[in-house]
Structure formats: structure tokens, C-alpha cells
Design a protein around this motif. Structure first.
Motif, PDB file in Angstrom:
ATOM      1  N   ARG A   6       0.305  -1.519  -0.380  1.00  0.00           N
ATOM      2  CA  ARG A   6       0.120   0.408   0.263  1.00  0.00           C
ATOM      3  C   ARG A   6       0.803   1.727   0.050  1.00  0.00           C
ATOM      4  O   ARG A   6       0.754   2.654  -0.394  1.00  0.00           O
ATOM      5  CB  ARG A   6      -1.168  -0.603   1.091  1.00  0.00           C
ATOM      6  CG  ARG A   6      -1.775   0.837   0.832  1.00  0.00           C
ATOM      7  CD  ARG A   6      -3.079   0.613   2.156  1.00  0.00           C
ATOM      8  NE  ARG A   6      -2.449  -0.090   3.331  1.00  0.00           N
ATOM      9  CZ  ARG A   6      -3.491  -1.210   3.900  1.00  0.00           C
ATOM     10  NH1 ARG A   6      -4.399  -1.654   3.095  1.00  0.00           N
ATOM     11  NH2 ARG A   6      -3.516  -1.458   4.968  1.00  0.00           N
ATOM     12  N   TRP A  10       1.016   4.547  -3.153  1.00  0.00           N
ATOM     13  CA  TRP A  10       0.819   5.475  -2.331  1.00  0.00           C
ATOM     14  C   TRP A  10       1.838   6.672  -3.346  1.00  0.00           C
ATOM     15  O   TRP A  10       1.807   7.472  -3.436  1.00  0.00           O
ATOM     16  CB  TRP A  10      -0.181   5.655  -1.050  1.00  0.00           C
ATOM     17  CG  TRP A  10      -1.657   5.439  -1.018  1.00  0.00           C
ATOM     18  CD1 TRP A  10      -1.243   4.019  -0.738  1.00  0.00           C
ATOM     19  CD2 TRP A  10      -2.654   6.310  -1.988  1.00  0.00           C
ATOM     20  NE1 TRP A  10      -2.809   3.929  -0.618  1.00  0.00           N
ATOM     21  CE2 TRP A  10      -2.958   5.240  -1.577  1.00  0.00           C
ATOM     22  CE3 TRP A  10      -2.044   6.556  -3.244  1.00  0.00           C
ATOM     23  CZ2 TRP A  10      -4.854   5.337  -2.196  1.00  0.00           C
ATOM     24  CZ3 TRP A  10      -3.943   6.686  -3.290  1.00  0.00           C
ATOM     25  CH2 TRP A  10      -4.663   6.426  -2.958  1.00  0.00           C
ATOM     26  N   GLY A  51      -5.361   9.842   6.635  1.00  0.00           N
ATOM     27  CA  GLY A  51      -5.374   9.734   5.215  1.00  0.00           C
ATOM     28  C   GLY A  51      -5.133  11.101   3.786  1.00  0.00           C
ATOM     29  O   GLY A  51      -6.102  10.883   3.430  1.00  0.00           O
ATOM     30  N   ASP A  73      -0.506  10.179   7.070  1.00  0.00           N
ATOM     31  CA  ASP A  73      -0.920   9.763   6.028  1.00  0.00           C
ATOM     32  C   ASP A  73       0.696   8.739   5.701  1.00  0.00           C
ATOM     33  O   ASP A  73       1.007   9.459   5.994  1.00  0.00           O
ATOM     34  CB  ASP A  73      -0.596  11.228   5.079  1.00  0.00           C
ATOM     35  CG  ASP A  73      -1.054  10.818   3.072  1.00  0.00           C
ATOM     36  OD1 ASP A  73      -2.243   9.950   3.286  1.00  0.00           O
ATOM     37  OD2 ASP A  73      -0.373   9.523   2.247  1.00  0.00           O
ATOM     38  N   ASP A  99       0.686   3.969   7.749  1.00  0.00           N
ATOM     39  CA  ASP A  99      -0.650   3.370   7.557  1.00  0.00           C
ATOM     40  C   ASP A  99      -0.996   3.435   8.932  1.00  0.00           C
ATOM     41  O   ASP A  99      -0.940   3.075  10.513  1.00  0.00           O
ATOM     42  CB  ASP A  99       0.191   1.529   7.244  1.00  0.00           C
ATOM     43  CG  ASP A  99      -1.307   1.125   6.483  1.00  0.00           C
ATOM     44  OD1 ASP A  99      -2.533   1.602   7.235  1.00  0.00           O
ATOM     45  OD2 ASP A  99      -1.092   0.933   5.720  1.00  0.00           O
ATOM     46  N   ASP A 114     -12.294  11.346   8.282  1.00  0.00           N
ATOM     47  CA  ASP A 114     -11.384  10.275   7.195  1.00  0.00           C
ATOM     48  C   ASP A 114     -12.161  10.333   5.807  1.00  0.00           C
ATOM     49  O   ASP A 114     -13.450  10.513   5.942  1.00  0.00           O
ATOM     50  CB  ASP A 114     -11.587   8.639   8.007  1.00  0.00           C
ATOM     51  CG  ASP A 114     -10.971   7.865   7.001  1.00  0.00           C
ATOM     52  OD1 ASP A 114     -10.585   8.214   5.798  1.00  0.00           O
ATOM     53  OD2 ASP A 114     -10.810   6.868   7.857  1.00  0.00           O
ATOM     54  N   ALA A 117      -8.846   6.740   3.722  1.00  0.00           N
ATOM     55  CA  ALA A 117      -8.835   5.788   4.149  1.00  0.00           C
ATOM     56  C   ALA A 117      -8.906   5.106   4.227  1.00  0.00           C
ATOM     57  O   ALA A 117      -9.193   3.455   3.714  1.00  0.00           O
ATOM     58  CB  ALA A 117      -7.730   6.376   5.364  1.00  0.00           C
ATOM     59  N   TYR A 130      -8.223  -0.843  12.110  1.00  0.00           N
ATOM     60  CA  TYR A 130      -9.215   0.591  12.180  1.00  0.00           C
ATOM     61  C   TYR A 130      -9.993   0.997  13.718  1.00  0.00           C
ATOM     62  O   TYR A 130      -9.605   1.824  13.927  1.00  0.00           O
ATOM     63  CB  TYR A 130      -9.423   1.060  11.274  1.00  0.00           C
ATOM     64  CG  TYR A 130      -9.619   1.919  11.209  1.00  0.00           C
ATOM     65  CD1 TYR A 130      -8.905   2.868  10.103  1.00  0.00           C
ATOM     66  CD2 TYR A 130     -11.508   3.386  10.886  1.00  0.00           C
ATOM     67  CE1 TYR A 130      -9.289   4.580   9.131  1.00  0.00           C
ATOM     68  CE2 TYR A 130     -11.550   4.119  11.124  1.00  0.00           C
ATOM     69  CZ  TYR A 130     -10.269   4.676  10.240  1.00  0.00           C
ATOM     70  OH  TYR A 130     -11.310   6.607  10.158  1.00  0.00           O
TER      71      TYR A 130
END
Length: 173
Positions: A6, A10, A51, A73, A99, A114, A117, A130
């Protein structure tokens, strides 16, 4: 998608696309700013933007007087772009390169924002990680706003599979 994969994805996005070339580009994040206004969030609130990348929300919050803004981020490149754009105001933001599923802190937040994300978390383990962060890091009576793709929306964003939600499915989480 694993954290390393991931992150690589990004970093590539933020290294190859200009700010206005991404689908989420929004020079004025009206909806998010209205959330702060409508909820009378005090300027002293401890705010985290999950994010946040190099979105303009951080800029706008600093411009209107917010004093405790954190931007999290996964992309170091996105954070660098945000710092560069903010110039002298970059010192007013607490940047966190992580992350969200790996994020740890001793702080608690009054506002958890958010817009970018949660919908990228597509397996139960990541979603639960999360939610564990939310439960640990939002103050009692804190506010949370999460923007996701609807069940009628796209199934991918920036080439990555996403999870879609309805109001009912979000409330069930």
C-alpha cells in the motif's frame, strides 16, 4: 493489501501525479469544513485527518485558526508536498507518516476526520485494526466523520480495490 504494498502504491501516486490530476482533488473541502462549523468544533480541538495526503483541509483548518491539527498519511511524498505548499505554516501541523492500521499514539483526539483511508481497508483484520484505533484514540464525546464510497459507486480508486458502504452498513460496523 499489505502495508508495504500500500505504501509503495501511494508513494508512486504522489510521485507521478500532480495535485490536480488525482480524482479526489478538491481546492476547497466544503463538506469537511461544514462538518467543523456545524459541530462548533473549537479552535483548540485536537484534530486528526486520517489519510489527509496533500489535501487542502489542513491548509484551511490552519487558515481559520485551528491550533492542534494532525495529518496522518502513509505516503512520505504526500506529506512533503503538503509541507511545501503550507510553507511557514507547515510548522503548525503535526505530521504523522504511517499506515492507519499500524498507527500508535499516546494522544486522544476530539475530531477524527477520514475522507480518504477507511474505504481502502478491504479485509476484516484491517477494518478491525482501524476500529480499535478509533476506540482508543478518540476522546469520550469526540467526533468522527468518515467518507466512503457508496454501494452504487466505483469498486476501485486509484487502481486499488475498495470497500463500498451504505449508511446502514456503516452503522453496523
Amino acid at each position: 493489501m499489505e502495508t508495504a504494498e500500500r505504501k509503495t502504491h501511494w508513494e508512486n501516486i504522489y510521485s507521478t501525479k500532480e495535485l490536480n490530476e488525482v480524482s479526489w482533488y478538491q481546492p476547497n473541502p466544503h463538506t469537511s469544513l461544514h462538518f467543523f462549523e456545524d459541530n462548533n468544533v473549537p479552535f483548540s480541538a485536537n484534530v486528526i485527518d486520517i489519510g489527509g495526503g496533500d489535501s487542502f483541509l489542513t491548509d484551511k483548518l490552519i487558515d481559520i485558526g485551528y491550533e492542534n491539527v494532525h495529518l496522518l498519511d502513509i505516503s512520505e511524498k504526500a506529506i512533503e508536498r503538503s509541507k511545501k505548499r503550507l510553507g511557514a505554516n507547515a510548522d503548525k501541523v503535526n505530521y504523522i507518516q504511517s499506515d492507519i492500521v499500524d498507527f500508535e499514539t499516546d494522544e486522544q483526539f476530539d475530531v477524527w476526520h477520514d475522507r480518504a483511508a477507511f474505504h481502502f481497508l478491504t479485509n476484516e483484520k484491517e477494518i478491525q485494526a482501524y476500529l480499535d484505533k478509533v476506540n482508543r484514540f478518540i476522546k469520550p464525546n469526540g467526533l468522527m466523520v468518515i467518507g466512503t464510497f457508496s454501494e452504487e459507486g466505483p469498486t476501485k480508486c486509484s487502481g486499488i480495490e475498495i470497500s463500498q458502504y451504505s449508511e446502514i452498513s456503516m452503522n453496523a460496523i
